[in-house]
Design a protein around this motif. Structure first.
Motif, PDB file in Angstrom:
ATOM      1  N   ASP A   1      57.137 -24.490 -38.290  1.00  0.00           N
ATOM      2  CA  ASP A   1      57.389 -24.831 -37.311  1.00  0.00           C
ATOM      3  C   ASP A   1      57.404 -24.317 -36.134  1.00  0.00           C
ATOM      4  O   ASP A   1      57.478 -24.629 -34.737  1.00  0.00           O
ATOM      5  N   THR A   2      56.595 -22.818 -36.212  1.00  0.00           N
ATOM      6  CA  THR A   2      57.093 -21.677 -35.584  1.00  0.00           C
ATOM      7  C   THR A   2      55.189 -21.710 -34.892  1.00  0.00           C
ATOM      8  O   THR A   2      54.685 -21.567 -34.189  1.00  0.00           O
TER       9      THR A   2
ATOM     10  N   GLU B   1      63.953 -11.873 -41.566  1.00  0.00           N
ATOM     11  CA  GLU B   1      64.622 -12.312 -42.106  1.00  0.00           C
ATOM     12  C   GLU B   1      65.661 -13.118 -41.885  1.00  0.00           C
ATOM     13  O   GLU B   1      65.804 -13.783 -43.082  1.00  0.00           O
ATOM     14  N   ASP B   2      65.423 -13.756 -40.960  1.00  0.00           N
ATOM     15  CA  ASP B   2      67.257 -14.462 -40.967  1.00  0.00           C
ATOM     16  C   ASP B   2      66.137 -16.828 -40.568  1.00  0.00           C
ATOM     17  O   ASP B   2      66.259 -17.080 -40.216  1.00  0.00           O
ATOM     18  N   MET B   3      64.674 -15.784 -40.904  1.00  0.00           N
ATOM     19  CA  MET B   3      63.542 -16.948 -41.350  1.00  0.00           C
ATOM     20  C   MET B   3      63.422 -18.354 -41.806  1.00  0.00           C
ATOM     21  O   MET B   3      63.754 -17.583 -42.961  1.00  0.00           O
ATOM     22  N   HIS B   4      63.502 -19.634 -41.169  1.00  0.00           N
ATOM     23  CA  HIS B   4      64.114 -20.231 -42.371  1.00  0.00           C
ATOM     24  C   HIS B   4      62.649 -21.517 -42.104  1.00  0.00           C
ATOM     25  O   HIS B   4      62.245 -21.818 -40.855  1.00  0.00           O
ATOM     26  N   HIS B   5      61.273 -21.753 -43.159  1.00  0.00           N
ATOM     27  CA  HIS B   5      59.896 -22.639 -42.895  1.00  0.00           C
ATOM     28  C   HIS B   5      59.774 -23.093 -44.405  1.00  0.00           C
ATOM     29  O   HIS B   5      60.282 -22.822 -45.072  1.00  0.00           O
ATOM     30  N   GLN B   6      58.379 -24.056 -43.714  1.00  0.00           N
ATOM     31  CA  GLN B   6      58.164 -24.367 -44.703  1.00  0.00           C
ATOM     32  C   GLN B   6      56.425 -24.280 -44.222  1.00  0.00           C
ATOM     33  O   GLN B   6      55.500 -25.541 -44.036  1.00  0.00           O
ATOM     34  N   PRO B   7      55.705 -23.502 -44.652  1.00  0.00           N
ATOM     35  CA  PRO B   7      54.390 -23.335 -44.409  1.00  0.00           C
ATOM     36  C   PRO B   7      53.525 -24.636 -44.994  1.00  0.00           C
ATOM     37  O   PRO B   7      53.875 -24.765 -46.600  1.00  0.00           O
TER      38      PRO B   7
ATOM     39  N   PHE C   1      64.681 -20.281 -52.168  1.00  0.00           N
ATOM     40  CA  PHE C   1      64.185 -21.739 -51.988  1.00  0.00           C
ATOM     41  C   PHE C   1      64.838 -22.411 -52.319  1.00  0.00           C
ATOM     42  O   PHE C   1      66.715 -22.369 -52.990  1.00  0.00           O
ATOM     43  N   LYS C   2      65.112 -23.733 -51.281  1.00  0.00           N
ATOM     44  CA  LYS C   2      65.923 -24.092 -51.071  1.00  0.00           C
ATOM     45  C   LYS C   2      65.645 -25.252 -51.941  1.00  0.00           C
ATOM     46  O   LYS C   2      64.537 -26.043 -51.929  1.00  0.00           O
ATOM     47  N   GLY C   3      66.704 -26.560 -52.562  1.00  0.00           N
ATOM     48  CA  GLY C   3      66.266 -27.622 -53.640  1.00  0.00           C
ATOM     49  C   GLY C   3      66.332 -27.007 -54.979  1.00  0.00           C
ATOM     50  O   GLY C   3      66.571 -26.126 -55.423  1.00  0.00           O
ATOM     51  N   VAL C   4      67.178 -28.184 -55.399  1.00  0.00           N
ATOM     52  CA  VAL C   4      67.266 -27.611 -57.328  1.00  0.00           C
ATOM     53  C   VAL C   4      65.827 -27.760 -57.801  1.00  0.00           C
ATOM     54  O   VAL C   4      65.695 -26.214 -58.539  1.00  0.00           O
ATOM     55  N   ILE C   5      64.824 -28.319 -57.493  1.00  0.00           N
ATOM     56  CA  ILE C   5      63.782 -28.049 -58.591  1.00  0.00           C
ATOM     57  C   ILE C   5      62.851 -27.201 -58.038  1.00  0.00           C
ATOM     58  O   ILE C   5      62.938 -26.545 -59.038  1.00  0.00           O
ATOM     59  N   THR C   6      63.051 -26.627 -56.451  1.00  0.00           N
ATOM     60  CA  THR C   6      62.283 -25.204 -55.999  1.00  0.00           C
ATOM     61  C   THR C   6      62.732 -23.934 -57.137  1.00  0.00           C
ATOM     62  O   THR C   6      62.495 -23.007 -56.655  1.00  0.00           O
ATOM     63  N   ARG C   7      64.056 -24.245 -56.770  1.00  0.00           N
ATOM     64  CA  ARG C   7      64.942 -23.384 -57.748  1.00  0.00           C
ATOM     65  C   ARG C   7      65.151 -22.541 -58.891  1.00  0.00           C
ATOM     66  O   ARG C   7      64.805 -22.237 -59.755  1.00  0.00           O
TER      67      ARG C   7
END
Ligand SMILES: [Zn+2]
Ligand SMILES: [Zn+2]
Lengths: 228, 184
Positions: A174-175, A188-194, A214-220
């Motif tokens: 996104d950046t 620290e507070d950044m959230h992204h998906q390169p 990580f977000k989401g069950v699978i990735t966790r």
């Protein structure tokens, strides 16, 4: 052409010698090909010099100077070899940079100058890593990451910082878009998906100071396997 | 001694290992460097050892000093910082061991800066440091003197890491403005 540079606070901390070993390594690798940031480091070093110039004096022992003379006379009998042109700091014409990949000197000392010769470990489909033998501080990890074309890093946020230097290919999030030589300082507070966004592998030098979340069950579920 | 004189001494040392110049540089910088090392938490004996090692390095590397690239105090700071890292933070020394930074091409050669400018910069920065808001100056000097990382500074001052970073950014931004005024 480099579009993403080091932040002022990173430059200042590098010049002060106060970055952690891993972060200092990533910064030094960027400075290697970025004259703009290198000039800013030189400016920050002026601050260091000004502090030295202004600090109060503490008397030194009377014979300290004579001891130093003894040292330098000894050193004199073993003169330092003249520098050859080996140190190619900031040499933009270096062929390895021009052919779309860049192996910084510090890194070349550890892995040689060929990414193909690195002993990559698969950590998941489309992602490989090589953990570098950097004597880093607690919790910190410095590694090379290799993302296959189109690989999307699991959506994640950071507990600590994540400093990334692109060495081959490119990625986007996104950046913005990050290409060879570009640096990303994910706070620290950044959230992204390169995402590796070209036909070739994207290789990055990455220093993290805390595990990512990580977000989401699978990735966790994957996280313990990936180990990032 | 003026910044210009110190530069000239360092050049003389580099050109023909002038012992008189070396002594003058020692008299000026050694007591300051001792304070610098003491502030990093060393004991007085180790501080003197570090001063000793630093001056041995200054002797050996003076031929790499370029007065148009850096004031004497700036160059000596980089040697002292690297020496401190070598001794106190060995894990970082592999990064900073490239001491001939100023001899490298990193500072672009086309830059039309003169020796006078370099020395003036240091003076301006000194004055500007004194004018920084104290909470910014505190963080800058903790980074330079205590060698504290962002995280350590945040912990010591009980501040969020983001606050430490933004104060550093503000301080450096201000100082850089002052530097660019001089260079323009
Ligand atoms: Zn840069
Ligand atoms: Zn990230």
């Amino acid at each position: 052409m480099i579009h993403h540079h080091l932040s002022d606070e990173m430059i200042l901390a590098y010049a002060a010698g106060s970055l952690s070993a891993g972060q200092a390594m990533v910064v030094a690798c960027h400075l290697d090909i970025c004259p703009a940031c290198a000039a800013r480091v030189a400016e920050a070093e002026v601050i260091g010099g000004a502090l030295i110039a202004d600090v109060e004096e503490t008397a030194v022992s009377d014979d300290l100077f004579n001891q130093i003379l003894v040292d330098v006379d000894e050193a004199q009998s073993f003169p330092e070899p003249e520098r050859t042109g080996a140190s190619a700091s900031g040499d933009l014409s270096s062929s390895s940079y021009l052919d779309g990949r860049y192996v910084p000197r510090l890194l070349a000392n550890m892995i040689g100058d060929d990414f193909a010769a690195v002993r990559w470990r698969t950590v998941g489909p489309g992602i490989r890593q090589f953990v570098l033998p950097v004597p880093s501080s607690e919790g910190e990890k410095v590694r090379l990451l290799k993302l296959s074309p189109g690989f999307v890093t699991p959506d994640h946020s950071h507990h600590g910082s994540e400093l990334t230097l692109v060495l081959k290919g490119s990625f986007s999030d996104d950046t913005g878009r990050y290409r060879v030589g570009d640096i990303q300082d994910a706070e620290e507070d950044m959230h992204h998906q390169p995402m590796a966004d070209t036909e070739e592998d994207c290789i990055c030098l990455v220093c993290t100071d805390a595990p990512l979340e990580f977000k989401g069950v699978i990735t966790r579920l994957l996280q313990p396997i990936i180990g990032i | 001694m003026t910044a210009g004189q110190l530069s000239a001494m360092l050049v003389a040392l580099g050109e023909h290992h002038d012992r008189g110049a070396f002594r003058q540089l020692f008299d000026h910088f050694a007591p300051r460097l001792k304070s610098f090392y003491l502030k990093a938490g060393t004991n007085p004996q180790m501080a003197e050892e570090l001063v000793q090692e630093t001056f041995t390095q200054i002797w050996r590397k003076a031929h790499l000093y370029r007065p148009d690239k850096a004031a004497a105090s700036t160059w000596i700071f980089t040697i002292a910082r690297n020496q401190r890292i070598d001794r106190l933070r060995s894990e970082k020394s592999f990064v900073y061991k490239d001491e001939d930074f100023f001899a490298s091409k990193l500072v672009s050669d086309e830059e039309q800066t003169t020796e006078v400018h370099r020395n003036e910069l240091v003076e301006r920065v000194s004055k500007a440091m004194a004018l920084l808001p104290s909470n910014q100056a505190e963080i800058v000097s903790m980074a330079f003197y205590d060698e504290a990382t962002h995280a350590e500074i945040a912990q010591k001052l009980s501040l969020p890491l983001g606050t430490v970073k933004s104060r550093m950014r503000l301080a450096f931004g201000r100082l850089r403005n002052i530097l660019s005024e001089v260079e323009a």
